[in-house]
Design a protein around this motif. Structure first.
Motif, PDB file in Angstrom:
ATOM      1  N   GLN A  79      34.507-100.359  84.520  1.00 28.04           N
ATOM      2  CA  GLN A  79      33.593 -99.425  83.859  1.00 28.04           C
ATOM      3  C   GLN A  79      33.090-100.004  82.536  1.00 28.04           C
ATOM      4  O   GLN A  79      31.904 -99.897  82.228  1.00 28.04           O
ATOM      5  N   ILE A  80      33.994-100.590  81.790  1.00 29.44           N
ATOM      6  CA  ILE A  80      33.604-101.169  80.511  1.00 29.44           C
ATOM      7  C   ILE A  80      32.597-102.290  80.722  1.00 29.44           C
ATOM      8  O   ILE A  80      31.553-102.344  80.073  1.00 29.44           O
ATOM      9  N   ARG A  81      32.896-103.177  81.638  1.00 32.38           N
ATOM     10  CA  ARG A  81      31.991-104.311  81.874  1.00 32.38           C
ATOM     11  C   ARG A  81      30.642-103.854  82.415  1.00 32.38           C
ATOM     12  O   ARG A  81      29.601-104.393  82.028  1.00 32.38           O
ATOM     13  N   ALA A  82      30.640-102.865  83.275  1.00 29.81           N
ATOM     14  CA  ALA A  82      29.370-102.322  83.777  1.00 29.81           C
ATOM     15  C   ALA A  82      28.593-101.666  82.633  1.00 29.81           C
ATOM     16  O   ALA A  82      27.367-101.812  82.540  1.00 29.81           O
ATOM     17  N   SER A  83      29.295-100.965  81.783  1.00 24.30           N
ATOM     18  CA  SER A  83      28.661-100.319  80.642  1.00 24.30           C
ATOM     19  C   SER A  83      28.020-101.341  79.716  1.00 24.30           C
ATOM     20  O   SER A  83      26.897-101.156  79.239  1.00 24.30           O
TER      21      SER A  83
ATOM     22  N   CYS B 183      33.293-100.143  73.243  1.00 25.39           N
ATOM     23  CA  CYS B 183      33.976-100.869  74.310  1.00 25.39           C
ATOM     24  C   CYS B 183      34.996-101.877  73.790  1.00 25.39           C
ATOM     25  O   CYS B 183      35.795-102.401  74.575  1.00 25.39           O
ATOM     26  N   LEU B 184      34.967-102.154  72.505  1.00 23.64           N
ATOM     27  CA  LEU B 184      35.918-103.104  71.930  1.00 23.64           C
ATOM     28  C   LEU B 184      37.293-102.467  71.769  1.00 23.64           C
ATOM     29  O   LEU B 184      37.396-101.255  71.532  1.00 23.64           O
ATOM     30  N   PRO B 185      38.347-103.269  71.839  1.00 25.47           N
ATOM     31  CA  PRO B 185      39.662-102.755  71.480  1.00 25.47           C
ATOM     32  C   PRO B 185      39.635-102.271  70.026  1.00 25.47           C
ATOM     33  O   PRO B 185      38.904-102.825  69.193  1.00 25.47           O
TER      34      PRO B 185
END
Length: 123
Positions: free
Chosen positions: A16-20, A33-35
């Motif tokens: 999901q993060i990478r798609a976002s 999206c970053l830690p």
């Protein structure tokens, strides 16, 4: 589509993060999206890039900053995979420091290849 960063070990959240990050390249989404540990660094770099862009009347520093942090967020979406990447890089650097052949591609080429592969698979 935006995504909040995930807890380690959540494969679905990684996707999901990478798609976002592929769909929404805005600074707000990249930061989200970053830690959590990287967000202060993002804020500092982003503000500096904004200042430079204003001073130089050139958006290139801002675009470079945002893209660098987007790539960081993609790589760090999977904490375990990122830790392995760092360990591998450290071993290669140690070999290079000792003057031993390291093999492989230059870092920029390897990074670009890895990023293309991840984005093409949606992961």
């Amino acid at each position: 589509m935006t995504a909040q960063h995930h807890e380690p070990g959540s494969a679905r959240a990684v996707r999901q993060i990478r798609a976002s990050l592929q769909a929404d390249r805005s600074p707000r989404n990249i930061r989200a999206c970053l830690p959590a540990a990287d967000r202060e660094g993002f804020d500092t770099d982003y503000r500096e890039a904004l200042r430079r862009a204003g001073d130089e009347l050139d958006l290139a520093p801002l675009h470079a900053c945002v893209e660098a942090w987007r790539r960081t967020a993609i790589l760090k979406a999977d904490a375990d995979d990122y830790a392995q990447l760092v360990q591998t890089a450290e071993r290669v650097q140690q070999r290079a420091d000792r003057g031993e052949p390291t093999g492989g591609l230059p870092w920029d080429d390897a990074f670009a290849e890895r990023l293309r592969a991840r984005l093409s698979t949606g992961g």
